[in-house]
Design a protein around this motif. Structure first.
Motif, PDB file in Angstrom:
ATOM      1  N   ILE A   1     -13.208 -20.801   5.978  1.00 43.09           N
ATOM      2  CA  ILE A   1     -12.299 -21.028   4.854  1.00 43.09           C
ATOM      3  C   ILE A   1     -11.374 -19.823   4.780  1.00 43.09           C
ATOM      4  N   TRP A   2     -10.093 -20.096   4.760  1.00 47.97           N
ATOM      5  CA  TRP A   2      -9.071 -19.047   4.700  1.00 47.97           C
ATOM      6  C   TRP A   2      -8.698 -18.823   3.250  1.00 47.97           C
ATOM      7  N   VAL A   3      -8.742 -17.577   2.802  1.00 50.35           N
ATOM      8  CA  VAL A   3      -8.490 -17.229   1.407  1.00 50.35           C
ATOM      9  C   VAL A   3      -7.269 -16.306   1.335  1.00 50.35           C
ATOM     10  N   ASN A   4      -6.230 -16.768   0.681  1.00 48.16           N
ATOM     11  CA  ASN A   4      -5.025 -15.969   0.439  1.00 48.16           C
ATOM     12  C   ASN A   4      -5.087 -15.431  -0.977  1.00 48.16           C
ATOM     13  N   GLU A   5      -4.882 -14.134  -1.111  1.00 47.13           N
ATOM     14  CA  GLU A   5      -4.966 -13.512  -2.432  1.00 47.13           C
ATOM     15  C   GLU A   5      -3.773 -12.597  -2.666  1.00 47.13           C
ATOM     16  N   GLN A   6      -3.289 -12.592  -3.882  1.00 47.74           N
ATOM     17  CA  GLN A   6      -2.339 -11.582  -4.337  1.00 47.74           C
ATOM     18  C   GLN A   6      -3.087 -10.749  -5.367  1.00 47.74           C
ATOM     19  N   ILE A   7      -3.091  -9.438  -5.127  1.00 51.13           N
ATOM     20  CA  ILE A   7      -3.867  -8.534  -5.967  1.00 51.13           C
ATOM     21  C   ILE A   7      -2.924  -7.522  -6.590  1.00 51.13           C
ATOM     22  N   ASP A   8      -3.073  -7.331  -7.908  1.00 47.10           N
ATOM     23  CA  ASP A   8      -2.180  -6.401  -8.611  1.00 47.10           C
ATOM     24  C   ASP A   8      -2.658  -4.963  -8.422  1.00 47.10           C
ATOM     25  N   PRO A   9      -1.868  -3.994  -8.872  1.00 47.02           N
ATOM     26  CA  PRO A   9      -2.197  -2.580  -8.646  1.00 47.02           C
ATOM     27  C   PRO A   9      -3.547  -2.133  -9.203  1.00 47.02           C
ATOM     28  N   SER A  10      -4.044  -2.811 -10.215  1.00 45.96           N
ATOM     29  CA  SER A  10      -5.337  -2.423 -10.783  1.00 45.96           C
ATOM     30  C   SER A  10      -6.508  -3.116 -10.084  1.00 45.96           C
ATOM     31  N   GLY A  11      -6.214  -3.934  -9.052  1.00 50.32           N
ATOM     32  CA  GLY A  11      -7.265  -4.614  -8.300  1.00 50.32           C
ATOM     33  C   GLY A  11      -7.631  -5.976  -8.834  1.00 50.32           C
ATOM     34  N   ILE A  12      -6.879  -6.467  -9.813  1.00 49.10           N
ATOM     35  CA  ILE A  12      -7.155  -7.780 -10.394  1.00 49.10           C
ATOM     36  C   ILE A  12      -6.483  -8.866  -9.554  1.00 49.10           C
ATOM     37  N   LEU A  13      -7.234  -9.917  -9.281  1.00 50.91           N
ATOM     38  CA  LEU A  13      -6.724 -11.044  -8.516  1.00 50.91           C
ATOM     39  C   LEU A  13      -5.694 -11.792  -9.353  1.00 50.91           C
ATOM     40  N   TYR A  14      -4.460 -11.836  -8.875  1.00 48.53           N
ATOM     41  CA  TYR A  14      -3.356 -12.474  -9.598  1.00 48.53           C
ATOM     42  C   TYR A  14      -3.253 -13.946  -9.236  1.00 48.53           C
ATOM     43  N   SER A  15      -3.303 -14.261  -7.941  1.00 47.03           N
ATOM     44  CA  SER A  15      -3.280 -15.651  -7.500  1.00 47.03           C
ATOM     45  C   SER A  15      -4.097 -15.785  -6.228  1.00 47.03           C
ATOM     46  N   CYS A  16      -4.606 -17.000  -6.010  1.00 49.35           N
ATOM     47  CA  CYS A  16      -5.479 -17.233  -4.872  1.00 49.35           C
ATOM     48  C   CYS A  16      -5.379 -18.690  -4.445  1.00 49.35           C
ATOM     49  N   ILE A  17      -5.205 -18.899  -3.134  1.00 48.04           N
ATOM     50  CA  ILE A  17      -5.192 -20.240  -2.555  1.00 48.04           C
ATOM     51  C   ILE A  17      -6.149 -20.223  -1.372  1.00 48.04           C
ATOM     52  N   ALA A  18      -7.044 -21.198  -1.303  1.00 49.17           N
ATOM     53  CA  ALA A  18      -8.024 -21.274  -0.225  1.00 49.17           C
ATOM     54  C   ALA A  18      -7.914 -22.621   0.476  1.00 49.17           C
ATOM     55  N   CYS A  19      -8.049 -22.605   1.808  1.00 50.40           N
ATOM     56  CA  CYS A  19      -8.006 -23.841   2.570  1.00 50.40           C
ATOM     57  C   CYS A  19      -8.761 -23.683   3.885  1.00 50.40           C
ATOM     58  N   CYS A  20      -8.980 -24.799   4.576  1.00 46.03           N
ATOM     59  CA  CYS A  20      -9.692 -24.793   5.856  1.00 46.03           C
ATOM     60  C   CYS A  20      -8.748 -24.851   7.045  1.00 46.03           C
ATOM     61  N   ASP A  21      -7.465 -24.974   6.806  1.00 47.78           N
ATOM     62  CA  ASP A  21      -6.465 -25.096   7.868  1.00 47.78           C
ATOM     63  C   ASP A  21      -5.824 -23.736   8.135  1.00 47.78           C
ATOM     64  N   GLU A  22      -6.077 -23.177   9.319  1.00 46.37           N
ATOM     65  CA  GLU A  22      -5.579 -21.830   9.630  1.00 46.37           C
ATOM     66  C   GLU A  22      -4.054 -21.761   9.597  1.00 46.37           C
ATOM     67  N   GLU A  23      -3.387 -22.768  10.136  1.00 44.13           N
ATOM     68  CA  GLU A  23      -1.924 -22.752  10.150  1.00 44.13           C
ATOM     69  C   GLU A  23      -1.359 -22.744   8.730  1.00 44.13           C
ATOM     70  N   MET A  24      -1.917 -23.584   7.871  1.00 40.29           N
ATOM     71  CA  MET A  24      -1.482 -23.625   6.479  1.00 40.29           C
ATOM     72  C   MET A  24      -1.752 -22.279   5.797  1.00 40.29           C
ATOM     73  N   ALA A  25      -2.889 -21.687   6.100  1.00 42.73           N
ATOM     74  CA  ALA A  25      -3.250 -20.398   5.507  1.00 42.73           C
ATOM     75  C   ALA A  25      -2.277 -19.304   5.950  1.00 42.73           C
TER      76      ALA A  25
END
Length: 68
Positions: free
Chosen positions: A3-27
């Protein structure tokens, strides 16, 4: 299963946004989009776009958009 997990993390280390999928190309496309949408100011402030893999949906943050 990978499972590929894309994360945007803010300066304080808090997860701002996250999208997960099983398709490597999409990830990879999502990760590139996350990278491109970070402004220079956000980068200077410490924002990070991260792509990682996990082996179970249980390892994906609960607030993630899960695409399968």
């Amino acid at each position: 299963m990978v499972i590929w997990v894309n994360e945007q993390i803010d300066p304080s280390g808090i997860l701002y946004s996250c999208i997960a999928c099983c398709d490597e190309e999409m990830a990879q496309e999502c990760h590139q989009s996350f990278q491109e949408r970070l402004t220079e100011q956000q980068r200077a402030d410490g924002w990070v776009a991260r792509l990682r893999t996990v082996e179970s949906w249980d390892e994906v943050p609960a607030n993630a958009l899960k695409l399968d």
